[in-house]
Design a protein around this motif. Structure first.
Motif, short mmCIF file in Angstrom:
data_model
loop_
_atom_site.label_atom_id
_atom_site.label_comp_id
_atom_site.label_asym_id
_atom_site.label_seq_id
_atom_site.Cartn_x
_atom_site.Cartn_y
_atom_site.Cartn_z
N THR A 269 0.83 -1.20 0.00
CA THR A 269 0.00 0.00 0.00
C THR A 269 0.86 1.25 0.00
OG1 THR A 269 -1.72 -1.14 1.28
CG2 THR A 269 -1.84 1.25 1.20
N ILE A 270 0.48 2.20 -0.85
CA ILE A 270 1.13 3.51 -0.89
C ILE A 270 0.06 4.57 -0.64
CG2 ILE A 270 2.21 5.25 -2.38
CD1 ILE A 270 4.23 3.27 -1.75
N ILE A 271 0.34 5.49 0.28
CA ILE A 271 -0.62 6.56 0.59
C ILE A 271 0.10 7.90 0.57
CG2 ILE A 271 -2.27 7.47 2.27
CD1 ILE A 271 -2.48 4.68 3.45
N ASP A 272 -0.49 8.87 -0.14
CA ASP A 272 -0.02 10.25 -0.04
C ASP A 272 -1.23 11.16 0.04
OD1 ASP A 272 -1.02 10.60 -2.65
OD2 ASP A 272 0.92 10.18 -3.57
N SER A 273 -1.03 12.44 -0.11
CA SER A 273 -2.13 13.39 0.06
C SER A 273 -3.13 13.36 -1.09
CB SER A 273 -1.58 14.81 0.21
OG SER A 273 -0.81 15.16 -0.95
N GLU A 274 -2.81 12.66 -2.17
CA GLU A 274 -3.69 12.62 -3.33
C GLU A 274 -4.43 11.30 -3.50
OE1 GLU A 274 -4.36 15.20 -5.27
OE2 GLU A 274 -3.05 16.44 -4.01
N LYS A 275 -3.76 10.20 -3.19
CA LYS A 275 -4.39 8.90 -3.46
C LYS A 275 -3.80 7.80 -2.59
CE LYS A 275 -1.34 7.75 -7.38
NZ LYS A 275 -0.53 8.97 -7.28
N MET A 276 -4.52 6.69 -2.55
CA MET A 276 -4.06 5.47 -1.92
C MET A 276 -4.10 4.36 -2.96
SD MET A 276 -5.34 3.42 1.50
CE MET A 276 -7.08 3.42 1.06
N LEU A 277 -3.00 3.66 -3.13
CA LEU A 277 -2.92 2.53 -4.04
C LEU A 277 -2.73 1.26 -3.22
CD1 LEU A 277 -0.56 3.84 -6.88
CD2 LEU A 277 -3.03 3.49 -7.01
N VAL A 278 -3.57 0.26 -3.48
CA VAL A 278 -3.48 -1.02 -2.78
C VAL A 278 -3.20 -2.09 -3.82
CG1 VAL A 278 -4.63 -2.67 -1.28
CG2 VAL A 278 -5.12 -0.23 -1.04
N TYR A 279 -2.01 -2.66 -3.77
CA TYR A 279 -1.54 -3.63 -4.77
C TYR A 279 -1.57 -5.03 -4.15
CZ TYR A 279 1.71 -5.82 -8.17
OH TYR A 279 2.30 -6.63 -9.10
N ASN A 280 -2.49 -5.86 -4.63
CA ASN A 280 -2.56 -7.26 -4.22
C ASN A 280 -1.66 -8.06 -5.15
OD1 ASN A 280 -3.22 -9.96 -3.78
ND2 ASN A 280 -5.36 -9.51 -3.30
N LYS A 281 -0.48 -8.39 -4.67
CA LYS A 281 0.48 -9.09 -5.52
C LYS A 281 0.09 -10.54 -5.77
CE LYS A 281 4.44 -6.19 -4.35
NZ LYS A 281 5.85 -6.16 -3.89
N SER A 282 -0.80 -11.06 -4.93
CA SER A 282 -1.20 -12.46 -5.09
C SER A 282 -2.09 -12.66 -6.31
CB SER A 282 -1.92 -12.95 -3.83
OG SER A 282 -1.07 -12.85 -2.70
N ASP A 283 -2.98 -11.70 -6.58
CA ASP A 283 -3.84 -11.85 -7.76
C ASP A 283 -3.61 -10.75 -8.79
OD1 ASP A 283 -5.02 -9.61 -6.68
OD2 ASP A 283 -6.92 -10.56 -6.18
N GLU A 284 -2.51 -9.98 -8.61
CA GLU A 284 -2.10 -8.97 -9.58
C GLU A 284 -3.20 -7.96 -9.86
OE1 GLU A 284 1.09 -8.63 -11.23
OE2 GLU A 284 1.52 -9.85 -9.47
N THR A 285 -3.74 -7.35 -8.79
CA THR A 285 -4.74 -6.31 -8.94
C THR A 285 -4.32 -5.09 -8.12
OG1 THR A 285 -6.06 -7.15 -7.07
CG2 THR A 285 -6.63 -7.96 -9.27
N VAL A 286 -4.70 -3.91 -8.61
CA VAL A 286 -4.39 -2.67 -7.92
C VAL A 286 -5.67 -1.86 -7.80
CG1 VAL A 286 -3.09 -0.51 -7.93
CG2 VAL A 286 -2.03 -2.60 -8.78
N MET A 287 -5.97 -1.39 -6.60
CA MET A 287 -7.14 -0.56 -6.36
C MET A 287 -6.68 0.83 -5.94
SD MET A 287 -10.48 -1.44 -4.08
CE MET A 287 -9.48 -1.86 -2.66
N GLU A 288 -7.33 1.86 -6.47
CA GLU A 288 -6.98 3.25 -6.19
C GLU A 288 -8.12 3.95 -5.48
OE1 GLU A 288 -5.78 7.36 -8.58
OE2 GLU A 288 -5.68 5.41 -9.59
#
Length: 358
Positions: A92-111
């Motif tokens: 997970t990456i979080i900054d003042s603009e967005k949060m990205l959640v990268y599930n490496k097990s099923d290769e999906t990214v949610m913003e």
């Protein structure tokens, strides 16, 4: 039980999980004094690296084991977590603009868009501690168990005990660092579920590389915005009745007004359709959201009150009311603290069928 409340629930849950994530006193110090000292303290830590282990038990059986690394610097945060029993890996990456959640097990990214959330994800350890205590100050009692040394740091050991059985957060123990107010260890117990989280490494003067707060996403991995996951549209009461296949109860609009109706199509084993009704005061102040979905003959677990003569449950922690009526589940989340729960329950007594307003 909570099923799904769209974007609000996801973000609320994320915030809650992050929240779970000085001065010298004698052994007779009270919890109130500790909280006061934390509030008054000017000691703020904005950068740190931490490695933590979280274990979940059901009875004596371990059901989950997660190892997480956290990198925090001002408004930027990165976590890398791996579930030891299943191999699930989340970054997970979080900054003042967005949060990205990268599930490496099923290769999906949610913003998730965080631009309108202020600094809710950028709380210091002291602010995290204050938030945790603030969430439970009315629902729990506090007791200082003692002082212990963890990771060569002096901590207060505080016990928080729920005033009511089956509270959403249950009972909790905290080990909080005296100087930084960093919560080094937590144990929570809710029913048969026990969760133990403990930091095994802490560095309050980390030297981060310039690429620490970046995420390496393969080109073939699609990024999905959470707003696109829950498709919805504004509808009329007649359209809701058609979608549900029956009429349903709504609040009378003598003192409050129904300002919007949304239909959410869900990918859920229990519910595939949910209606959100937004209520505001006549002065356009948000009051509450009412969610309506099929109840599937489920019963309210451990009700603690009645609404419209029916078993209902009030969750103080999330300011919610839930009850089942004529095959439908009604779930209400308060947005304004000015109107008390008792008044909302009184309004519920005067609810009318949607067909009566058509």
């Amino acid at each position: 039980m909570l099923k799904r409340r769209g974007k609000e629930y996801f973000i609320g849950l994320s915030i809650f999980l992050i929240l779970l994530g000085g001065c010298s006193q004698d052994m007779q110090v009270s919890a109130e004094e500790i909280i006061h000292n934390a509030i008054e303290s000017e000691n703020e830590i904005t950068d740190f690296y931490g490695k933590a282990e979280m274990k979940t038990f059901e009875g004596e059986e371990i059901t989950g084991e997660m190892i997480s690394e956290e990198y925090v610097s001002d408004d930027d945060m990165r976590t890398v977590s791996k579930e030891q029993l299943t191999g699930l890996e989340i970054e997970t990456i979080i900054d003042s603009e967005k949060m990205l959640v990268y599930n490496k097990s099923d290769e999906t990214v949610m913003e998730v868009d965080t631009s309108e959330m202020g600094d809710v994800f950028a709380l210091s350890p002291k602010e995290n501690f204050q938030s945790m205590i603030g969430m439970m100050e009315d629902s729990h009692t506090y007791e200082v168990i003692g002082e212990e040394e963890l990771l060569d740091r002096n901590t207060f050991h505080i016990k928080l005990e729920s005033k009511e059985a089956n509270n959403l957060l249950g009972d909790m123990e905290l080990w909080v660092d005296k100087e930084s107010w960093f919560v080094v260890k937590t144990i929570t117990e809710t029913g048969e579920i026990r969760t133990e989280t403990e930091y095994t490494e802490l560095d309050f003067s980390p030297d981060f590389d310039e690429d620490t707060f970046t995420m390496d996403i393969p080109d073939d991995v699609e990024i999905t915005n959470i707003d696109d996951m829950f498709t919805s549209e504004s509808v009329t009461l007649e359209e809701v009745e058609e979608a549900l296949g029956q009429e349903f109860f709504i609040f009378s609009e003598e003192d409050i007004q129904l300002t919007d109706i949304q239909v959410y199509e869900l990918s859920n084993e229990e519910v595939d359709l949910e209606i959100q009704l937004t209520y505001r005061t006549n002065d356009d102040v948000p009051l509450f959201n009412l969610f309506v979905s099929s109840a599937d003959d489920t019963e309210i677990e451990e009700p603690n009150m009645e609404i419209r003569g029916l078993p209902a449950k009030y969750e103080e922690m999330v300011e919610s009311l839930t009850w089942n009526e004529e095959g439908l589940n009604y779930y209400l989340i308060r947005m304004d603290e000015e109107e008390g729960v008792d008044e909302i329950v009184e309004w519920a007594e005067d609810m009318v069928l949607s067909s009566e307003t058509n």
